[in-house]
Design a protein around this motif. Structure first.
Motif, PDB file in Angstrom:
ATOM      1  N   THR A 144      -0.016  19.078   3.272  1.00 31.60           N
ATOM      2  CA  THR A 144       0.409  17.919   2.483  1.00 31.60           C
ATOM      3  C   THR A 144      -0.302  17.985   1.134  1.00 31.60           C
ATOM      4  O   THR A 144      -1.170  18.835   0.915  1.00 31.60           O
ATOM      5  CB  THR A 144       0.056  16.587   3.183  1.00 31.60           C
ATOM      6  N   LEU A 145       0.055  17.047   0.263  1.00 30.21           N
ATOM      7  CA  LEU A 145      -0.591  16.983  -1.047  1.00 30.21           C
ATOM      8  C   LEU A 145      -1.930  16.255  -0.984  1.00 30.21           C
ATOM      9  O   LEU A 145      -2.648  16.207  -1.974  1.00 30.21           O
ATOM     10  CB  LEU A 145       0.330  16.280  -2.049  1.00 30.21           C
ATOM     11  N   GLY A 146      -2.254  15.677   0.164  1.00 31.68           N
ATOM     12  CA  GLY A 146      -3.525  14.965   0.306  1.00 31.68           C
ATOM     13  C   GLY A 146      -3.608  14.283   1.655  1.00 31.68           C
ATOM     14  O   GLY A 146      -2.727  14.424   2.501  1.00 31.68           O
ATOM     15  N   LYS A 147      -4.667  13.515   1.864  1.00 34.08           N
ATOM     16  CA  LYS A 147      -4.896  12.829   3.121  1.00 34.08           C
ATOM     17  C   LYS A 147      -4.458  11.365   3.021  1.00 34.08           C
ATOM     18  O   LYS A 147      -4.634  10.720   1.992  1.00 34.08           O
ATOM     19  CB  LYS A 147      -6.379  12.877   3.515  1.00 34.08           C
ATOM     20  N   ILE A 148      -3.879  10.862   4.110  1.00 34.23           N
ATOM     21  CA  ILE A 148      -3.573   9.441   4.223  1.00 34.23           C
ATOM     22  C   ILE A 148      -4.691   8.814   5.052  1.00 34.23           C
ATOM     23  O   ILE A 148      -4.831   9.103   6.239  1.00 34.23           O
ATOM     24  CB  ILE A 148      -2.208   9.204   4.889  1.00 34.23           C
ATOM     25  N   ILE A 149      -5.504   7.986   4.433  1.00 39.65           N
ATOM     26  CA  ILE A 149      -6.678   7.408   5.092  1.00 39.65           C
ATOM     27  C   ILE A 149      -6.322   6.029   5.635  1.00 39.65           C
ATOM     28  O   ILE A 149      -5.897   5.138   4.894  1.00 39.65           O
ATOM     29  CB  ILE A 149      -7.859   7.306   4.110  1.00 39.65           C
ATOM     30  N   ASN A 150      -6.469   5.854   6.954  1.00 37.72           N
ATOM     31  CA  ASN A 150      -6.201   4.581   7.617  1.00 37.72           C
ATOM     32  C   ASN A 150      -7.533   3.960   8.012  1.00 37.72           C
ATOM     33  O   ASN A 150      -8.257   4.490   8.858  1.00 37.72           O
ATOM     34  CB  ASN A 150      -5.323   4.799   8.855  1.00 37.72           C
ATOM     35  N   THR A 151      -7.877   2.856   7.377  1.00 38.39           N
ATOM     36  CA  THR A 151      -9.186   2.237   7.623  1.00 38.39           C
ATOM     37  C   THR A 151      -9.161   1.260   8.785  1.00 38.39           C
ATOM     38  O   THR A 151     -10.189   0.687   9.125  1.00 38.39           O
ATOM     39  CB  THR A 151      -9.656   1.484   6.366  1.00 38.39           C
ATOM     40  N   SER A 152      -7.985   1.049   9.389  1.00 37.35           N
ATOM     41  CA  SER A 152      -7.912   0.079  10.494  1.00 37.35           C
ATOM     42  C   SER A 152      -8.446   0.691  11.768  1.00 37.35           C
ATOM     43  O   SER A 152      -8.436   1.896  11.963  1.00 37.35           O
ATOM     44  CB  SER A 152      -6.457  -0.369  10.704  1.00 37.35           C
ATOM     45  N   SER A 153      -8.896  -0.179  12.676  1.00 38.05           N
ATOM     46  CA  SER A 153      -9.329   0.237  14.007  1.00 38.05           C
ATOM     47  C   SER A 153      -8.420  -0.453  14.997  1.00 38.05           C
ATOM     48  O   SER A 153      -8.636  -1.601  15.376  1.00 38.05           O
ATOM     49  CB  SER A 153     -10.787  -0.156  14.249  1.00 38.05           C
ATOM     50  N   ARG A 154      -7.360   0.259  15.378  1.00 37.33           N
ATOM     51  CA  ARG A 154      -6.328  -0.356  16.217  1.00 37.33           C
ATOM     52  C   ARG A 154      -6.829  -0.483  17.641  1.00 37.33           C
ATOM     53  O   ARG A 154      -7.336   0.475  18.223  1.00 37.33           O
ATOM     54  CB  ARG A 154      -5.078   0.507  16.210  1.00 37.33           C
TER      55      ARG A 154
ATOM     56  N   ASN B  97       0.832  -1.209   0.000  1.00 38.09           N
ATOM     57  CA  ASN B  97       0.000   0.000   0.000  1.00 38.09           C
ATOM     58  C   ASN B  97       0.862   1.253   0.000  1.00 38.09           C
ATOM     59  O   ASN B  97       0.580   2.229  -0.701  1.00 38.09           O
ATOM     60  CB  ASN B  97      -0.925   0.012   1.216  1.00 38.09           C
ATOM     61  N   GLY B  98       1.926   1.199   0.834  1.00 34.79           N
ATOM     62  CA  GLY B  98       2.815   2.352   0.924  1.00 34.79           C
ATOM     63  C   GLY B  98       3.478   2.661  -0.402  1.00 34.79           C
ATOM     64  O   GLY B  98       3.581   3.827  -0.807  1.00 34.79           O
ATOM     65  N   LYS B  99       3.939   1.624  -1.093  1.00 31.57           N
ATOM     66  CA  LYS B  99       4.565   1.827  -2.399  1.00 31.57           C
ATOM     67  C   LYS B  99       3.572   2.432  -3.388  1.00 31.57           C
ATOM     68  O   LYS B  99       3.923   3.326  -4.176  1.00 31.57           O
ATOM     69  CB  LYS B  99       5.089   0.492  -2.939  1.00 31.57           C
ATOM     70  N   LYS B 100       2.329   1.943  -3.343  1.00 35.84           N
ATOM     71  CA  LYS B 100       1.301   2.463  -4.244  1.00 35.84           C
ATOM     72  C   LYS B 100       1.011   3.929  -3.944  1.00 35.84           C
ATOM     73  O   LYS B 100       0.877   4.755  -4.864  1.00 35.84           O
ATOM     74  CB  LYS B 100       0.026   1.623  -4.097  1.00 35.84           C
ATOM     75  N   ILE B 101       0.924   4.258  -2.643  1.00 31.97           N
ATOM     76  CA  ILE B 101       0.649   5.643  -2.258  1.00 31.97           C
ATOM     77  C   ILE B 101       1.775   6.559  -2.705  1.00 31.97           C
ATOM     78  O   ILE B 101       1.542   7.650  -3.249  1.00 31.97           O
ATOM     79  CB  ILE B 101       0.440   5.743  -0.736  1.00 31.97           C
ATOM     80  N   LEU B 102       3.020   6.131  -2.488  1.00 30.49           N
ATOM     81  CA  LEU B 102       4.166   6.949  -2.897  1.00 30.49           C
ATOM     82  C   LEU B 102       4.170   7.161  -4.400  1.00 30.49           C
ATOM     83  O   LEU B 102       4.529   8.247  -4.885  1.00 30.49           O
ATOM     84  CB  LEU B 102       5.463   6.278  -2.440  1.00 30.49           C
ATOM     85  N   GLU B 103       3.771   6.131  -5.133  1.00 32.01           N
ATOM     86  CA  GLU B 103       3.695   6.269  -6.591  1.00 32.01           C
ATOM     87  C   GLU B 103       2.594   7.257  -6.981  1.00 32.01           C
ATOM     88  O   GLU B 103       2.764   8.064  -7.911  1.00 32.01           O
ATOM     89  CB  GLU B 103       3.427   4.895  -7.222  1.00 32.01           C
ATOM     90  N   GLU B 104       1.467   7.201  -6.270  1.00 35.95           N
ATOM     91  CA  GLU B 104       0.384   8.149  -6.536  1.00 35.95           C
ATOM     92  C   GLU B 104       0.818   9.585  -6.241  1.00 35.95           C
ATOM     93  O   GLU B 104       0.465  10.515  -6.955  1.00 35.95           O
ATOM     94  CB  GLU B 104      -0.841   7.783  -5.685  1.00 35.95           C
ATOM     95  N   ILE B 105       1.602   9.744  -5.157  1.00 35.73           N
ATOM     96  CA  ILE B 105       2.107  11.084  -4.820  1.00 35.73           C
ATOM     97  C   ILE B 105       3.044  11.587  -5.907  1.00 35.73           C
ATOM     98  O   ILE B 105       2.971  12.757  -6.326  1.00 35.73           O
ATOM     99  CB  ILE B 105       2.809  11.057  -3.450  1.00 35.73           C
TER     100      ILE B 105
END
Length: 322
Positions: free
Chosen positions: A280-290, A163-171
């Motif tokens: 930032t350039l956008g929001k980082i959405i975390n769908t987990s409930s820790r 997911n992180g790699k995908k997000i960095l690529e999107e950025i």
């Protein structure tokens, strides 16, 4: 002087050793220890240490060359060691807190407690109890659940990495689009600047051309008059010279009355206002409930009958979990 002496009626040999192998001792054998494990706090002979090292590759094992460091490690089962007071044996149970304790624990932490029991008294007949017999099964069940969770979390860890790699690529893609948009805006702005420059250069060149033409005409009339032509030619040159002077005067007044052209650039303030308002350039959405790991009570008899962990509501960082 021997630190430990074992009775011959329990040993295969009556030979006295400073240290004996703890594992062999449990089997009724009197075998000299050649090693001690700092983590297990247990002595091993040449054979037993091989099995130990296969199971616990990261443990620190001391040989006979470090025998001076053995004292304090040998003769005490690691499970009997007090976690809070190094080298002290767990011999008591505080029933008020349901905690195992050594003598120091009792004197420091549990001196006001009402019910302190001696472990040998509590351990009497324990192996015949159903709860104790079920313990291996319950531990295996819990270990299986933990292993399943570990496997799942490893998969989630790999997934979050992807997911992180995908997000960095999107950025990076977003930044590229922004750069392309700014390049386009820069080109449009440059085109407008060049259009204005061309317009003003053309206007100035037109003024220069008009003045140059008048100047050439007057130079010609001046040369004609000074060349002492015949009267008719001189008269015509005189008249045309006066007319051209009036025309030049009018042209100079006309051109001089126009303001001097200057160009400047004023940036669109909305760009700076918009960019300065961004963190930032956008929001980082975390769908987990820790959630916080649940509290467990391994001394609760209900645990061993049900195989469940007793859960209590907890509050963590202002979030209520059940």
């Amino acid at each position: 002087m021997a630190l430990r002496r074992l009775s011959s009626d329990k040993m295969a040999s009556d030979q006295t050793h400073d240290f004996i192998c703890s594992t062999c001792n449990e089997d009724g054998l009197n075998i000299e220890a050649k090693y001690v494990c700092k983590e297990c706090r247990t002595c091993y002979c040449d054979n037993c240490v091989l099995h130990h090292n296969k199971l616990f590759r990261t443990h620190s094992v001391l040989g006979r060359q470090d025998v001076s460091k053995w004292v304090g490690y040998a003769g005490l089962n690691p499970i009997e060691m007090c976690d809070k007071h190094d080298g002290k044996k767990l011999e008591l149970l505080c029933e008020d807190h349901d905690e195992l304790a050594c003598n120091i624990c009792v004197s420091v932490t549990h001196r006001m407690c009402q019910s302190i029991k001696h472990i040998p008294d509590l351990a009497n007949g324990l192996k015949n109890q159903t709860d104790y017999k079920r313990m291996p099964i319950d531990l295996q069940t819990m270990n299986s659940r933990l292993q399943e969770f570990i496997t799942k979390q490893k998969q989630n860890k790999q997934s979050i990495q992807e997911n992180g790699k995908k997000i960095l690529e999107e950025i990076r893609s977003l930044r590229k689009k922004m750069n392309e948009k700014f390049d386009e805006l820069e080109k449009r702005t440059n085109d407008k600047v060049n259009d204005q420059l061309d317009k003003e250069r053309n206007n100035l060149q037109e003024d220069i051309n008009k003045c140059t033409q008048n100047k050439k005409k007057m130079e010609y009339y001046e040369a004609t008059i000074q060349s002492k032509q015949d009267n008719n030619t001189s008269y015509i040159a005189f008249k045309k010279g006066k007319d051209k002077m009036r025309e030049a005067e009018s042209l100079l007044q006309q051109l001089s009355s126009r303001p001097h052209a200057t160009l400047s650039f004023q940036a669109d303030t909305r760009i700076d206002q918009f960019l300065s308002g961004l963190q930032t350039l956008g929001k980082i959405i975390n769908t987990s409930s820790r959630e916080i790991p649940v509290k467990s009570d391994f001394y609760n008899p209900n645990y061993f009958h049900t195989g469940n962990i007793r859960c209590e509501p907890v509050v963590y960082n202002g979030v209520f979990y059940k």
